[in-house]
Each structure stands twice: as structure tokens, then as C-alpha cells.
Write a protein that holds these residues in place. Structure first.
Motif, PDB file in Angstrom:
ATOM      1  N   ASP A  26      37.870  45.660  48.691  1.00  0.00           N
ATOM      2  CA  ASP A  26      36.912  44.618  48.831  1.00  0.00           C
ATOM      3  C   ASP A  26      36.141  43.506  48.994  1.00  0.00           C
ATOM      4  O   ASP A  26      35.737  42.743  48.919  1.00  0.00           O
ATOM      5  CB  ASP A  26      35.928  45.942  49.518  1.00  0.00           C
ATOM      6  N   GLY A  27      36.342  43.775  47.443  1.00  0.00           N
ATOM      7  CA  GLY A  27      35.833  42.648  46.385  1.00  0.00           C
ATOM      8  C   GLY A  27      36.249  42.288  45.373  1.00  0.00           C
ATOM      9  O   GLY A  27      36.566  44.020  44.729  1.00  0.00           O
ATOM     10  N   ALA A  28      37.049  41.626  44.547  1.00  0.00           N
ATOM     11  CA  ALA A  28      37.051  41.269  43.256  1.00  0.00           C
ATOM     12  C   ALA A  28      37.310  40.272  42.300  1.00  0.00           C
ATOM     13  O   ALA A  28      36.982  38.993  43.091  1.00  0.00           O
ATOM     14  CB  ALA A  28      38.821  41.467  42.987  1.00  0.00           C
ATOM     15  N   VAL A  29      36.842  40.130  41.284  1.00  0.00           N
ATOM     16  CA  VAL A  29      36.261  39.425  40.740  1.00  0.00           C
ATOM     17  C   VAL A  29      36.745  39.530  38.776  1.00  0.00           C
ATOM     18  O   VAL A  29      36.532  40.471  38.571  1.00  0.00           O
ATOM     19  CB  VAL A  29      34.837  39.138  40.520  1.00  0.00           C
ATOM     20  N   LEU A  30      37.382  38.207  38.596  1.00  0.00           N
ATOM     21  CA  LEU A  30      38.202  38.478  37.116  1.00  0.00           C
ATOM     22  C   LEU A  30      37.448  37.414  36.121  1.00  0.00           C
ATOM     23  O   LEU A  30      36.780  36.152  36.796  1.00  0.00           O
ATOM     24  CB  LEU A  30      39.466  37.622  37.666  1.00  0.00           C
ATOM     25  N   ALA A  31      36.579  38.030  35.246  1.00  0.00           N
ATOM     26  CA  ALA A  31      35.063  37.351  34.676  1.00  0.00           C
ATOM     27  C   ALA A  31      35.493  36.700  33.117  1.00  0.00           C
ATOM     28  O   ALA A  31      36.215  38.245  32.660  1.00  0.00           O
ATOM     29  CB  ALA A  31      33.747  37.682  34.609  1.00  0.00           C
ATOM     30  N   GLN A  32      35.559  36.057  32.997  1.00  0.00           N
ATOM     31  CA  GLN A  32      36.292  35.519  31.235  1.00  0.00           C
ATOM     32  C   GLN A  32      34.877  34.561  30.499  1.00  0.00           C
ATOM     33  O   GLN A  32      34.304  33.978  31.323  1.00  0.00           O
ATOM     34  CB  GLN A  32      37.181  34.222  31.563  1.00  0.00           C
ATOM     35  N   TYR A  33      34.915  34.601  29.529  1.00  0.00           N
ATOM     36  CA  TYR A  33      34.126  34.208  28.322  1.00  0.00           C
ATOM     37  C   TYR A  33      34.694  34.427  27.393  1.00  0.00           C
ATOM     38  O   TYR A  33      34.856  35.601  26.433  1.00  0.00           O
ATOM     39  CB  TYR A  33      32.736  35.784  28.481  1.00  0.00           C
ATOM     40  N   GLY A  34      34.902  33.436  26.135  1.00  0.00           N
ATOM     41  CA  GLY A  34      35.847  33.892  25.384  1.00  0.00           C
ATOM     42  C   GLY A  34      37.114  33.485  25.681  1.00  0.00           C
ATOM     43  O   GLY A  34      37.339  33.293  27.015  1.00  0.00           O
ATOM     44  N   GLU A  35      37.718  34.088  25.041  1.00  0.00           N
ATOM     45  CA  GLU A  35      38.758  35.250  24.982  1.00  0.00           C
ATOM     46  C   GLU A  35      38.756  35.979  25.223  1.00  0.00           C
ATOM     47  O   GLU A  35      39.497  37.292  26.011  1.00  0.00           O
ATOM     48  CB  GLU A  35      39.697  34.870  23.924  1.00  0.00           C
ATOM     49  N   THR A  36      37.602  36.816  26.409  1.00  0.00           N
ATOM     50  CA  THR A  36      38.002  38.524  26.892  1.00  0.00           C
ATOM     51  C   THR A  36      37.496  37.601  28.373  1.00  0.00           C
ATOM     52  O   THR A  36      37.072  37.382  28.752  1.00  0.00           O
ATOM     53  CB  THR A  36      35.858  39.105  26.293  1.00  0.00           C
ATOM     54  N   VAL A  37      38.346  39.037  28.938  1.00  0.00           N
ATOM     55  CA  VAL A  37      38.130  38.835  30.197  1.00  0.00           C
ATOM     56  C   VAL A  37      37.796  39.891  31.159  1.00  0.00           C
ATOM     57  O   VAL A  37      38.644  41.666  30.263  1.00  0.00           O
ATOM     58  CB  VAL A  37      39.932  38.297  30.789  1.00  0.00           C
ATOM     59  N   VAL A  38      37.307  40.638  31.969  1.00  0.00           N
ATOM     60  CA  VAL A  38      37.354  41.802  32.325  1.00  0.00           C
ATOM     61  C   VAL A  38      37.317  41.676  34.180  1.00  0.00           C
ATOM     62  O   VAL A  38      37.633  40.745  34.668  1.00  0.00           O
ATOM     63  CB  VAL A  38      35.700  42.089  32.408  1.00  0.00           C
ATOM     64  N   LEU A  39      37.989  42.567  34.663  1.00  0.00           N
ATOM     65  CA  LEU A  39      38.431  42.367  36.306  1.00  0.00           C
ATOM     66  C   LEU A  39      37.340  43.548  36.662  1.00  0.00           C
ATOM     67  O   LEU A  39      37.726  44.551  36.444  1.00  0.00           O
ATOM     68  CB  LEU A  39      39.936  42.120  36.383  1.00  0.00           C
ATOM     69  N   VAL A  40      37.137  43.765  37.817  1.00  0.00           N
ATOM     70  CA  VAL A  40      36.188  44.706  38.034  1.00  0.00           C
ATOM     71  C   VAL A  40      36.516  44.260  40.098  1.00  0.00           C
ATOM     72  O   VAL A  40      36.362  43.291  40.657  1.00  0.00           O
ATOM     73  CB  VAL A  40      34.845  44.166  38.096  1.00  0.00           C
ATOM     74  N   LEU A 126      30.425  41.446  30.549  1.00  0.00           N
ATOM     75  CA  LEU A 126      31.046  41.115  31.766  1.00  0.00           C
ATOM     76  C   LEU A 126      31.225  42.057  32.796  1.00  0.00           C
ATOM     77  O   LEU A 126      31.530  41.719  33.983  1.00  0.00           O
ATOM     78  CB  LEU A 126      32.089  40.329  31.234  1.00  0.00           C
ATOM     79  N   GLY A 127      31.539  43.579  32.303  1.00  0.00           N
ATOM     80  CA  GLY A 127      30.818  44.040  33.430  1.00  0.00           C
ATOM     81  C   GLY A 127      30.558  44.451  34.583  1.00  0.00           C
ATOM     82  O   GLY A 127      30.207  44.448  35.355  1.00  0.00           O
ATOM     83  N   ILE A 128      28.986  44.007  33.763  1.00  0.00           N
ATOM     84  CA  ILE A 128      27.971  44.113  34.620  1.00  0.00           C
ATOM     85  C   ILE A 128      27.750  42.842  35.801  1.00  0.00           C
ATOM     86  O   ILE A 128      27.954  43.161  36.812  1.00  0.00           O
ATOM     87  CB  ILE A 128      26.838  44.366  34.071  1.00  0.00           C
ATOM     88  N   ILE A 129      28.077  41.521  34.742  1.00  0.00           N
ATOM     89  CA  ILE A 129      27.887  40.856  35.355  1.00  0.00           C
ATOM     90  C   ILE A 129      29.678  40.852  36.986  1.00  0.00           C
ATOM     91  O   ILE A 129      28.987  40.285  37.875  1.00  0.00           O
ATOM     92  CB  ILE A 129      28.517  39.665  34.456  1.00  0.00           C
ATOM     93  N   ALA A 130      30.491  40.999  36.358  1.00  0.00           N
ATOM     94  CA  ALA A 130      31.479  40.800  37.392  1.00  0.00           C
ATOM     95  C   ALA A 130      31.210  42.039  38.497  1.00  0.00           C
ATOM     96  O   ALA A 130      32.018  41.602  39.905  1.00  0.00           O
ATOM     97  CB  ALA A 130      32.724  41.382  37.152  1.00  0.00           C
ATOM     98  N   ALA A 131      30.529  43.262  38.374  1.00  0.00           N
ATOM     99  CA  ALA A 131      30.452  44.446  38.851  1.00  0.00           C
ATOM    100  C   ALA A 131      29.702  43.895  40.140  1.00  0.00           C
ATOM    101  O   ALA A 131      29.604  43.858  41.415  1.00  0.00           O
ATOM    102  CB  ALA A 131      29.819  45.180  39.024  1.00  0.00           C
ATOM    103  N   PRO A 145      22.557  39.708  43.857  1.00  0.00           N
ATOM    104  CA  PRO A 145      23.179  39.784  42.966  1.00  0.00           C
ATOM    105  C   PRO A 145      22.498  40.022  41.894  1.00  0.00           C
ATOM    106  O   PRO A 145      20.978  39.661  41.902  1.00  0.00           O
ATOM    107  CB  PRO A 145      24.408  38.680  42.609  1.00  0.00           C
ATOM    108  N   LEU A 146      22.629  39.907  40.625  1.00  0.00           N
ATOM    109  CA  LEU A 146      21.954  40.777  39.287  1.00  0.00           C
ATOM    110  C   LEU A 146      22.895  40.455  38.475  1.00  0.00           C
ATOM    111  O   LEU A 146      23.523  40.129  38.551  1.00  0.00           O
ATOM    112  CB  LEU A 146      21.926  42.205  39.345  1.00  0.00           C
ATOM    113  N   GLY A 147      21.946  39.711  37.068  1.00  0.00           N
ATOM    114  CA  GLY A 147      23.067  39.082  36.357  1.00  0.00           C
ATOM    115  C   GLY A 147      22.706  40.254  34.761  1.00  0.00           C
ATOM    116  O   GLY A 147      21.340  40.446  35.153  1.00  0.00           O
ATOM    117  N   ALA A 148      23.156  39.628  33.402  1.00  0.00           N
ATOM    118  CA  ALA A 148      23.322  40.496  32.480  1.00  0.00           C
ATOM    119  C   ALA A 148      23.231  39.565  31.478  1.00  0.00           C
ATOM    120  O   ALA A 148      24.257  38.745  31.861  1.00  0.00           O
ATOM    121  CB  ALA A 148      24.814  41.681  32.689  1.00  0.00           C
ATOM    122  N   VAL A 149      22.229  40.095  30.738  1.00  0.00           N
ATOM    123  CA  VAL A 149      22.625  39.038  28.810  1.00  0.00           C
ATOM    124  C   VAL A 149      22.609  40.035  27.801  1.00  0.00           C
ATOM    125  O   VAL A 149      21.716  41.137  27.950  1.00  0.00           O
ATOM    126  CB  VAL A 149      22.435  37.918  29.691  1.00  0.00           C
TER     127      VAL A 149
END
Length: 479
Positions: A26-40, A126-131, A145-149
Motif C-alpha cells: 500500500d505504501g513503500a519508501v526507500l530512505a537513505q542517509y549516508g550509505e545507510t538504506v532502509v526500505l519500509v 531512518l526506520g521511523i522516518i520511512a515508516a 506525518p511524523l519525523g525523528a532525529v
């Protein structure tokens, strides 16, 4: 079509992308920060379940290939979630759960997969942001939406998403999650910082959160789907008025019973009596009566606090239950303590070991060793229930980690105390804030074992009751 948005956070590019991977979700986002990549990915069933809660499941999974590793063990593949994965799953779940519609009973699953890791320690953020982004662009109703840091502080300078090396030098490690208007969750560990310093870190984090939310709104504008209609539950006003008139006085009296067990027994008796008097086999009507009953109970408890400043056990909003501390309760352990606060009780036991007893951790960030461990157990008898013992659940792992973070800053360094330390907290009774009872019991047990901790640590849980502009005082340690 692939859609991609980007912004700068803490000196690095944060990239959110959709339309290239997992397109049948239903929704999929690939988030990247530096060389870390998370698919949610986020998926919600099309048929509602016959339940009275939000059936949300969040799983955060670290793929060994993300760090160029092959899993250990005989099968050489990922198995059950590890402790870090469980803690991160809870970290994602907590701020998102309140933002779904109240009557959303469609089974919803969020899966965060770490596909690449630069060992920078940011995959959970990244998991929180992409979720949030995945649900935001999906057709699932959501109040985000919500953000995380993650915020660190090195040489009194606040840092967004510090590296692992910077975290080692930092005197604070705090995760701030929120919407554009408010902070939703704070999870922190610090080295005896002032309240002002913590507030500065939260404000700094929330400013970054707003920037991340703007990025998600941009992605939604490009790729967002039309939202499903959130279900509206029809209210039987006549039945509500009938139950309200018949039971409010009895409920109001019952919620004032100080003893937890006696209070619940009386409330159950009132509800069962009303259902038996109805002489009805209409399951839907019985379910509606139960819902109305619990709504009235909630209203009366809240109003008692807001108007009278009194809680269910008769305490004021700032009163703490009777506390009893006992040290050295077990003769053959290295250190033990029994901490009792009202109807909550923790048996904390300390065991000292050698370097051979250290816990080896093999994570995406590399191998490490842990010389201080706190394990929290919540057996069913602590709340007068029965269930099979199947090892620690997510809640037990989460509460153990919370208490461990509270005690970790006062544990002496290896140069002063070259021992491995393990604390086990068994909750023998529970009526609120057992994790904070673990912190208090853990401190007592450490002192009983002769561990030269820097300072004693105590913990307390707080709550806030608010109805519109009417705000009750903060209250301590639940009910």
C-alpha cells in the motif's frame, strides 16, 4: 514512476524515494542517509477484524548483507529478531500507533528492512522516518506525518544524528519523534544533565523533525494515494443514555476502591449484573454495552482527577504510594533487594562475573562486548493471571532496556571495577510503573553487592490528564 525528494540533516543528505521497490504494498519508501538504506513497507487488509483494538504490527529487520556479513549459526540465515531489532520495532510502533483512526480495526503491518549499513548507527531513525512516509503516501488513514532525529551533545554543542564515535563522546543520547505541532515521543540516556539542557535538546530535535516532515509532505504531494474512508461507528444514543443513567453512580463509587483487585472485581460485578438483566442474546448489543461501560469508567476516573485532584486509590496527584526497601533478602546471591511501592514489587538480584561472562554482540555496527546487563521479567502471577512462559516478550525486553539505560551512567568503569555485572528484575506484583521499580530495586541490589556506583538512581513514571482546556496536575506512578 519513481519519485524522489531530498534535504540536508546534520551535514548529510536525507533521501526519500518511492516507486522503484515493493510496488504492490500500500505504501513503500526507500530512505537513505549516508550509505545507510532502509526500505519500509506498509500494508493494511481490506476487511476489518472483529476486535476492539488497533491490530498493528511493526517489525524492524536487519539484513546481515547490509554490512557485508553472513549470519552465524548452522543455517546461515537470519532467524528470530534480536534485542536491538525488537527495541527498534517498539521505537517505530510507539509514536505511530496513536496517529491511526480510533476505530481502525484493519490489520496493518509495517516492515522496516535495513538493506545497507554504513555502521553509522542511524538505521533506527531512518526506520521511523520511512515508516511514517510509507503510511503517509499510502491509502491508509493516518494523522501524520511524523519525523525523528537522534540528538547528541559533544563539548556542549548539540548534534543531529551523531555518529557512533560522536555518541561515545556525547553526554546525551536522545531520540525525539514528533509531528509538526508536538513531540510524540522522547527516549533518552544522559550523564546527569540539567533539566534545561534536556529541554534544549528536545527543542533542537523538534526543529529538525519539522524539516523532515516537510520532506514527507513533499513526497506525498508527488506520490500520495487517496486515503480510505476511516470507519465511523454508529453510536446508539438511547442505549448510551440508558447505561449512563443506570450505572454511572455505581461505577463512580467502584473506581474509588483503593485496592486494585477489589476495584476490578466490583466493576466486573456491575457490568455482569447489567448484562444479565438485559436478557438479550444479541452479541452486538452486549459488545456495545461493554464499550459504553468502559467509556463511562474512563470518564469518571479522568473527571475525578481533573475536578477533585484524586486518583482511584484515594491519593492526590503528587502523592507517592508507600515505599518499602529491603536489601540482602537472598543469602547466596552476590546482591539482592526487594523494592515495593504500593502494589508494585520488584525482586532485583545482582550477579558479578569475569570478563568471560561478558555478552558478545554481533550487529551491523560490528562485534562488541557488553559488561553490564539488566534483564526484566514479568511473570503472569504478578497481575493474577495465567499464561505459558515462552521467554521474554517485546515488552519485557523494552522495559529491561529502559531500566538499563537509567543505571548504566553510574556503573563504574572497568579500570575501577573489572567485573561483568548482570541484574535480573523479577516483577512479583504489578500495579503500574514496574520498570521504575526495577531502577530502584537495581540500585539497592548494586549497593548490596558492594558495587561502587557513582550515585544512587531512582525512577518514577509520570502522567498527564487533559480534557480540552482543562488540565489536571501531573501525577506520579500510574494508578
Amino acid at each position: 514512476m519513481i519519485h524522489r525528494v531530498e534535504t540536508e540533516i546534520g551535514g548529510k543528505a536525507l533521501i526519500l524515494e518511492t516507486g522503484r521497490m515493493a510496488k504492490q504494498s500500500d505504501g513503500a519508501v526507500l530512505a537513505q542517509y549516508g550509505e545507510t538504506v532502509v526500505l519500509v513497507t506498509a500494508v493494511a487488509s481490506k476487511v476489518a477484524k472483529d476486535v476492539n483494538f488497533l491490530p498493528l504490527t511493526v517489525d524492524y529487520v536487519e539484513k546481515a548483507f547490509a554490512a557485508g556479513k553472513i549470519p552465524g549459526g548452522f543455517f546461515k540465515r537470519e532467524g528470530r529478531l534480536g534485542e536491538k531489532e525488537i527495541l527498534t520495532s517498539r521505537l517505530i510502533d510507539r509514536p505511530m500507533r496513536p496517529l491511526f483512526p480510533e476505530n481502525w480495526h484493519f490489520e496493518t503491518q509495517i516492515i522496516a528492512s535495513v538493506l545497507s549499513s554504513d555502521q553509522g548507527g542511524v538505521s533506527d531513525i531512518l526506520g521511523i522516518i520511512a515508516a511514517s512516509a510509507a503510511v503517509t503516501i499510502s491509502d491508509i488513514p493516518f494523522g501524520g506525518p511524523l519525523g525523528a532525529v537522534r540528538v547528541g551533545r559533544v563539548n556542549e554543542q548539540l548534534i543531529a544524528n551523531p555518529s557512533l564515535e560522536e555518541i561515545e563522546k556525547s553526554d546525551i543520547n536522545i531520540v525525539v519523534v514528533g509531528t509538526a505541532d508536538a513531540v510524540m515521543m522522547v527516549e533518552s540516556e544522559s550523564k546527569e544533565l540539567s533539566e534545561a539542557a534536556i529541554l534544549d535538546a528536545i527543542q533542537f530535535g523538534h526543529d529538525v523533525v519539522r524539516k523532515i516532515i516537510s520532506l514527507q509532505n513533499e513526497l506525498q504531494g508527488k506520490a500520495g494515494k487517496d486515503k480510505r474512508e476511516a470507519p465511523v461507528v454508529e453510536r446508539d444514543e438511547a442505549l448510551i443514555a440508558e447505561i449512563d443513567a443506570a450505572l454511572t453512580d455505581a461505577i463512580r463509587e467502584a473506581v474509588c476502591i483503593p485496592n486494585k483487585t477489589a476495584r476490578q472485581e466490583q466493576l466486573d460485578h456491575i457490568l455482569d449484573k447489567k448484562i444479565s438483566e438485559m436478557d438479550s442474546e444479541d452479541e452486538e448489543k452486549i459488545k456495545a454495552v461493554k464499550t459504553i461501560f468502559h467509556d463511562i469508567e474512563r470518564r469518571e476516573v479522568r473527571q475525578m482527577i481533573l475536578i477533585k485532584g484524586i486518583r482511584t486509590d484515594g491519593r492526590g496527584t503528587t502523592d507517592i504510594r508507600t515505599i518499602t526497601c529491603e536489601a540482602g533478602v537472598l543469602p547466596r546471591t552476590h546482591g539482592s533487594a526487594l523494592f515495593t511501592r504500593g502494589e508494585t514489587q520488584s525482586l532485583a538480584v545482582v550477579t558479578l562475573g569475569t570478563a568471560d561472562d561478558e555478552q558478545r554482540i554481533d550487529s551491523l555496527e560490528g562485534e562488541s562486548k557488553k559488561s553490564f546487563m539488566l534483564h526484566y521479567n514479568f511473570p503472569p502471577f504478578s497481575v493474577g493471571e495465567t499464561r505459558p512462559l515462552r521467554g521474554p516478550g517485546r515488552r519485557e525486553i523494552g522495559h529491561g532496556a529502559l531500566a538499563e539505560r537509567a543505571l548504566k551512567p553510574v556503573i563504574p568503569g572497568k579500570e575501577d571495577f573489572p567485573y561483568t555485572l548482570r541484574i535480573v528484575s523479577d516483577i512479583l506484583e504489578s500495579n503500574g510503573s514496574s520498570s521504575m521499580a526495577t531502577v530502584c530495586g537495581g540500585t539497592l541490589a548494586l549497593m548490596d553487592a558492594g558495587v561502587p556506583i557513582k550515585k544512587p538512581v531512582a525512577g518514577i513514571a509520570m502522567g498527564l490528564i487533559k480534557e480540552g482546556d482543562q488540565v489536571g496536575d501531573s501525577f506520579a506512578n500510574g494508578y
